[in-house]
Design an enzyme around this catalytic site. Structure first.
Site, PDB file in Angstrom:
ATOM      1  N   LEU A 129       0.857  -1.181   0.000  1.00  0.00           N
ATOM      2  CA  LEU A 129       0.000   0.000   0.000  1.00  0.00           C
ATOM      3  C   LEU A 129       0.898   1.238   0.000  1.00  0.00           C
ATOM      4  CD1 LEU A 129      -2.696  -0.992   2.671  1.00  0.00           C
ATOM      5  CD2 LEU A 129      -2.987  -0.941   0.194  1.00  0.00           C
ATOM      6  N   ASP A 130       0.487   2.276  -0.701  1.00  0.00           N
ATOM      7  CA  ASP A 130       1.272   3.504  -0.733  1.00  0.00           C
ATOM      8  C   ASP A 130       1.362   4.114   0.658  1.00  0.00           C
ATOM      9  OD1 ASP A 130       1.630   3.250  -3.439  1.00  0.00           O
ATOM     10  OD2 ASP A 130      -0.123   4.462  -3.957  1.00  0.00           O
ATOM     11  N   ALA A 131       2.395   4.909   0.874  1.00  0.00           N
ATOM     12  CA  ALA A 131       2.577   5.547   2.178  1.00  0.00           C
ATOM     13  C   ALA A 131       1.414   6.468   2.519  1.00  0.00           C
ATOM     14  CB  ALA A 131       3.888   6.327   2.189  1.00  0.00           C
TER      15      ALA A 131
END
Length: 235
Positions: free
Chosen positions: A105-107
């Site tokens: 998952l993206d930050a």
């Protein structure tokens, strides 16, 4: 147990990564039956004694699969050279060894994320099982919604939906189990990788099939009844 490369056994024990294990082997920090091991050497931990820095190689315990809620600002990595907070920082230090995120998952995003100490083959099998389990659940709920539109009660819709999907789900599961059984029973070269993949999918399919047919319909009835009580239509 078949013989495996030492760096793989060390990584599986949760001591370090395979690359770091190779460095330990080059530095002479690993011994097998009292003899200094080298990069590329293999061993059977059930038949041979492996030591790292004079300490016995820890035996691998029960595989762990953790579900966490990743908040915004945390990266999906085990370590970050920039010093940013990682998903492992969300866990107590004593529970971090050997865990790796499954997926990414993206930050700047948040959501559910799996952490496991299974190898990459088992992780692929885990993702496959999750997809199959979700598919079965979606099919049962979709048919139940169609039954509701036809005027059936919530309970009748759930029961008839499960009955109508029983044969397709069982046929799919049985065919898949028969296909993955040879991987579970594999031996020879590459047996460990095949067994890791096959065991996760085989066992996961059995559990997912039981849950799909025995748990999804009751949960559907519960959720729909709560929906009726909490969101009553305005007359």
């Amino acid at each position: 147990m078949t013989r495996q490369r030492l760096q793989k056994l060390i990584a599986a024990a949760g001591l370090c990564s395979r690359r770091r294990a190779e460095e330990w082997l080059q530095a002479g920090r690993v011994t097998v039956d009292g003899q200094v091991a080298r990069v590329g050497d293999q061993a059977d931990p059930q038949q041979q004694t492996i030591h790292v820095d004079g300490q016995p190689l820890p035996s691998r315990g029960v595989a762990r699969v953790l579900l966490i809620n990743k908040p915004v600002g945390v990266i999906c990595s085990c370590d970050d050279p920039q010093g940013r907070r990682t998903v492992l920082d969300l866990l107590p230090p004593q529970h971090r060894a050997g865990l790796h995120p499954v997926g990414r998952l993206d930050a700047d995003s948040h959501g559910a994320l799996l952490l496991t100490d299974l190898n990459i083959y088992a992780q692929v099998g885990l993702v496959t099982v999750i997809g199959l389990a979700a598919k079965n659940g979606i099919l049962i709920v979709e048919v139940a919604e169609q039954k509701l539109e036809q005027g059936l009660s919530i309970t009748e819709a759930a029961v008839q939906s499960a009955e109508s999907r029983l044969r397709p789900i069982l046929m799919t599961a049985i065919a898949a189990l028969a296909g993955f059984l040879p991987l579970v029973l594999a031996n020879g070269a590459g047996a460990h990788s095949q067994q890791s993949l096959g065991t996760v999918i085989f066992g996961g399919l059995v559990v997912a099939t039981v849950l799909s047919l025995g748990v999804v319909p009751p949960v559907y009835v519960l959720v729909k009844n709560l929906e009726l009580h909490l969101f009553k239509p305005i007359s």
